[in-house]
Design an enzyme around this catalytic site. Sequence first.
Site, PDB file in Angstrom:
ATOM      1  N   ASN A  74       0.788  -1.227   0.000  1.00 12.22           N
ATOM      2  CA  ASN A  74       0.000   0.000   0.000  1.00 12.22           C
ATOM      3  C   ASN A  74       0.813   1.267   0.000  1.00 12.22           C
ATOM      4  OD1 ASN A  74      -2.667  -0.688  -0.095  1.00 12.22           O
ATOM      5  ND2 ASN A  74      -2.654  -1.379   2.009  1.00 12.22           N
ATOM      6  N   CYS A  75       0.326   2.227  -0.759  1.00  5.93           N
ATOM      7  CA  CYS A  75       0.838   3.580  -0.670  1.00  5.93           C
ATOM      8  C   CYS A  75      -0.314   4.511  -0.333  1.00  5.93           C
ATOM      9  CB  CYS A  75       1.497   3.986  -1.974  1.00  5.93           C
ATOM     10  SG  CYS A  75       2.788   2.854  -2.468  1.00  5.93           S
TER      11      CYS A  75
END
Lengths: 347, 428
Positions: free
Chosen positions: B241-242
């Site tokens: 995830n970003c």
Amino acid sequence: MAYKVIHYINQFFGGIGGEEMADRRPEVRGGAVGPGLAFNKALGGQAEIAATIICGDNYCVGHQEEVARLITDTVAQYQAEALVAGPAFNAGRYGMACGLAASSAEAAGLPSLTAMYRENPGLEVYKAGAYILPTTDNARGMGQAVPAMAAFLLKLLSGQKPGDAGTEGYFERGVRVNTFYPEVGAERAVTMLLKKIKGQDFKTEYRMPVFDRVTPRPGVRNLAQATIALVTSGGIVPKGNPDHIAASSARNYGAYEIGDLMDLTSDQFQTAHGGYDQTYANQDPDRVLPVDVLRQMEKEGKIGRLYHTYYSTVGNGTAVANARKWGEEIGARLKNEGVEAVILTST
Amino acid sequence: MKLELHKISVRELRFGETTKVAGGVLSINRDELKALLLEDSALSGVEFELAHPGDKTRIMPVKDAIEPRCKLDGPGEVFPGFVGPVETVGEGRTLVLSGLAVLTTGRLVAPQEGIVDMSGPGADYTPFSRTGNLVLVLTPREDVKLHEAERCCRQAGLTAAHYLASRCKTARADTVESYEFPPLREAMGAHPSLPKVGYVYMLQSQGLLHDTWVYGVDAKRILPTLISPTEIMDGAVISGNCVSACDKNNTYVHQNNPVIKALYGRHGKDLNFVGVIITNENVTLADKQRSSSYAIKLLKMLGAEAAVISEEGFGNPDADLVLNCVKAERAGIKTVLVTDEFAGANGASQSLADSCVEGTAVVTGGNANATIILPPMEKVIGDLSQADVIAGGFFGSKRPDGSLEVEIQAILGATNELGFNKLGAYTI
């Protein structure tokens, strides 16, 4: 040493006069006046009224900035550590004035509070910005109101973080405050679930919100004549993001002229949005703000014309209060300009 | 399925000639680890930094946090699909270096990476101020594109975490924890007097760069499915995830999922913990409807009468949370939701982007829009200039004296929605 408190009251409780004196300009008197004497008694020597601001209700409502400034100046002059306003009972303009006084002082970092009747219009306007305690609807309730206000003021002055509205008795402000609980969230969740299963009382940590519903307008009758504007929460901005719209929790929006541009290109436009992968929006900003398609439709005569300016912000954790305000502003401006319909693009 | 976690407590990290653990001190052979990580041709460089609790150190932007683990025995290897083969994990014995995390940082992948302060007011908000951290400062090759850069940074963290644990296999564990997940036939009959409770574990899958991986499969491509909690402990679910740092579930919190821990803690006493259902948070309405219906159907098939539902992220996934809640409650399954809030800096706005009357029981990780001043630190690992573009920072957030004014949104794990922290919120 007793804490020094500024007391805000109106012309009536200041002994100046009734409705006929409601336009009276504010004055500052050293020490306690009127209900301030009862406050001094209830504060029991731990705090005392250092000065009283007396202001006509009409004047205050009509000169809010001036009165707010006077309040902060008076606080500084007397080196006061708190402010109390009212109580206002069910007097509408006095309620507004007390709300203004208490919320201005709180915004300046000072412990402050007021009190009024639950139907006082000042409550709805100022409850988010100030602690407001309940009173009866008329001044016969002074004897109950003052000790309750004094006790809560002393609590604020002691630096204690007030508990929730139900525990402390003030009108719920609807403001969320972070706190560290004794247990981690997962343990709290399982404890709450077990209570819910057993049908025992439990207290949710957040009551689900109630949303506005917007009724859609009827369709545009004559699209071929209509001026259409583009508005986006997808963060498309001129390269360099001149208005510094933040990647998340935006604090502003921008209005950008596109003139007769046919197409948004990566050398002139970009996205400022921090909530999605920017790669494809930056490659071709039309993917978020479809100027190219609307120009084509304009050429084909499907729409009258594309409005020369678009509005943009970043919809990413943006506070609803901000979004509502900006929506109203943008809508009003476009309507003034004769724009008949808006295409809103989101991401 | 039965899994033993053999935990070795580590309180200090050092660089040394051999990678090994002794007396609570982990020494790390930098050269060996560097050579291992640079086998990935997408990486051009990696540097190592150490950060301990109390250090006057700021680490940013942090992409992921991973707890070092490896299999001692049992099928497969941790992080299946990334380190181990795509073999089912969750059985046998797993070594854990506890009190320790690998943090990945370096060139910004996207604006959504986090801040970790090892001391000062910001340290109270991140779980990773309490771990000793090996920080990987990663430089992808210049010609490597964004998505490939994300992949190689993600892989480097997992590889390093596995490497550290795998060099400590001969050390004696300080504690051994045992977790069992019985076959359904037994689970259904067990503890007949206790309520059957399930866990709906929502995984961020809004993609692009908002990805969670299950056995190497992008979670947006899964149907909701049943998984053993012991598989989670072995890293079957990892983060790619970003999204905003405050409420993305980094790999470390998946490995140490606190909801699973809390349900195990009451299992056999107050409830019968019958299963974990992983589901996703895709962006199309059809996906949301399909996944929520399917996840709740699985709860019904388990005979669950109640469930904890945890969210990941905010905004769009609030819709998935609400769908899961409504469908469960309408099926007669009582729910508690674990979420966080975006109520504005003044706390006066609505906290969620979707709502339902069925959501009567909510636990919150706090208001992510609340702002904090992070004082200057003696040492900054990573790149302080990124503060302006990190989600939760805003222009002007880096102040002339080196301090930062940010929303706690920018702090890694601050408002975690697995309920990892003590932070919450209440209404005044």
